[in-house]
Motif scaffolding. Structure first.
Motif, short mmCIF file in Angstrom:
data_model
loop_
_atom_site.label_atom_id
_atom_site.label_comp_id
_atom_site.label_asym_id
_atom_site.label_seq_id
_atom_site.Cartn_x
_atom_site.Cartn_y
_atom_site.Cartn_z
N ILE A 1 6.61 10.46 11.41
CA ILE A 1 6.15 10.41 10.15
C ILE A 1 5.88 11.66 9.14
N ALA A 2 6.35 12.65 9.69
CA ALA A 2 6.07 13.99 9.10
C ALA A 2 6.86 14.13 7.52
N ASP A 3 7.98 13.39 7.54
CA ASP A 3 8.66 13.19 6.28
C ASP A 3 8.51 12.01 5.55
N SER A 4 7.14 11.04 5.99
CA SER A 4 7.27 9.76 5.43
C SER A 4 6.58 9.86 3.80
N PRO A 5 7.36 9.03 2.99
CA PRO A 5 6.88 9.04 1.66
C PRO A 5 5.43 8.26 1.68
N VAL A 6 5.09 7.45 2.60
CA VAL A 6 3.96 6.56 2.75
C VAL A 6 2.77 7.05 3.29
N VAL A 7 2.75 7.65 4.37
CA VAL A 7 1.78 8.22 5.50
C VAL A 7 1.90 9.75 5.36
N GLU A 8 0.65 10.34 5.24
CA GLU A 8 0.49 11.90 5.59
C GLU A 8 -0.12 12.01 6.88
N VAL A 9 -0.09 13.44 7.31
CA VAL A 9 -0.55 13.72 8.60
C VAL A 9 -1.43 14.92 8.49
N SER A 10 -2.84 14.83 8.93
CA SER A 10 -3.58 16.06 8.73
C SER A 10 -3.03 17.46 9.27
N ARG B 1 -0.62 8.00 1.85
CA ARG B 1 -0.36 9.16 0.84
C ARG B 1 -0.72 8.78 -0.45
N GLY B 2 -1.40 9.61 -1.42
CA GLY B 2 -1.65 9.19 -2.64
C GLY B 2 -2.62 8.48 -3.21
N TYR C 1 4.64 0.75 7.57
CA TYR C 1 4.31 -0.67 7.22
C TYR C 1 2.74 -0.60 7.23
N TYR C 2 2.30 -0.21 8.21
CA TYR C 2 0.85 -0.44 8.53
C TYR C 2 0.21 0.22 7.27
N PHE C 3 0.82 1.53 6.76
CA PHE C 3 0.06 1.89 5.64
C PHE C 3 0.43 1.46 4.28
N SER C 4 1.47 0.35 4.19
CA SER C 4 2.05 0.07 2.92
C SER C 4 0.83 -0.84 2.04
N VAL C 5 0.89 -0.93 1.08
CA VAL C 5 -0.03 -1.51 -0.03
C VAL C 5 -0.10 -3.12 0.42
N ASP C 6 1.39 -3.88 0.90
CA ASP C 6 1.05 -5.11 1.42
C ASP C 6 0.26 -5.48 2.60
#
Length: 134
Positions: free
Chosen positions: A108-117, A126-127, A60-65
């Motif tokens: 969040i390793a498999d999150s479609p919204v957030v990526e980890v360094s 992500r993206g 949610y924190y990294f969502s577009v909304d």
């Protein structure tokens, strides 16, 4: 008149799915045993539920909304859109769920919204991270 006290009522279908022993009264859940006292199978289920809750919150924190209006989070981004994990881990809603940074990274390793360094110390959207950098 005194405070309103309701008798215990059976849980709704949504509440009953979690298999915690206790009862609901007045919209509040009252456990009969501490959460840490769960058996081995229940602990695995509880950890899975916790991991999912952490992932949903950070997604949610990294969502577009959210990023459209969250200037604080965007101000913490570096030039490549990375935000230190420490910043996100110290948000109140994340701290309520866990203080364990490794659990956050695993969640969040498999999150479609957030990526980890690669060193697991930074997060970014992500993206389309470049559109959120201030």
């Amino acid at each position: 008149m005194g405070p309103y006290i309701s008798a215990p009522v059976p849980p709704t279908a949504q509440q009953a799915q979690y298999n915690f022993t206790g009862y609901y009264a007045g919209g509040m859940f009252y456990p009969t045993a501490p959460y840490g006292a769960a058996g081995p199978a229940d602990k695995a289920q509880t950890k899975q539920m916790l991991t999912e809750a952490v992932r949903k919150q950070i997604d949610y924190y990294f969502s577009v909304d959210n990023l459209c209006k969250d200037i604080f989070l965007r101000s913490k981004m570096d030039d490549n859109g990375w935000i230190p994990l420490a910043v996100v881990a110290n948000f109140n809603r994340v701290r309520i769920l866990t203080l364990d940074w490794t659990l956050i990274v695993d969640a969040i390793a498999d999150s479609p919204v957030v990526e980890v360094s690669s060193d697991s110390t930074m997060l970014r959207a992500r993206g389309n991270w470049d559109r959120w950098v201030l």
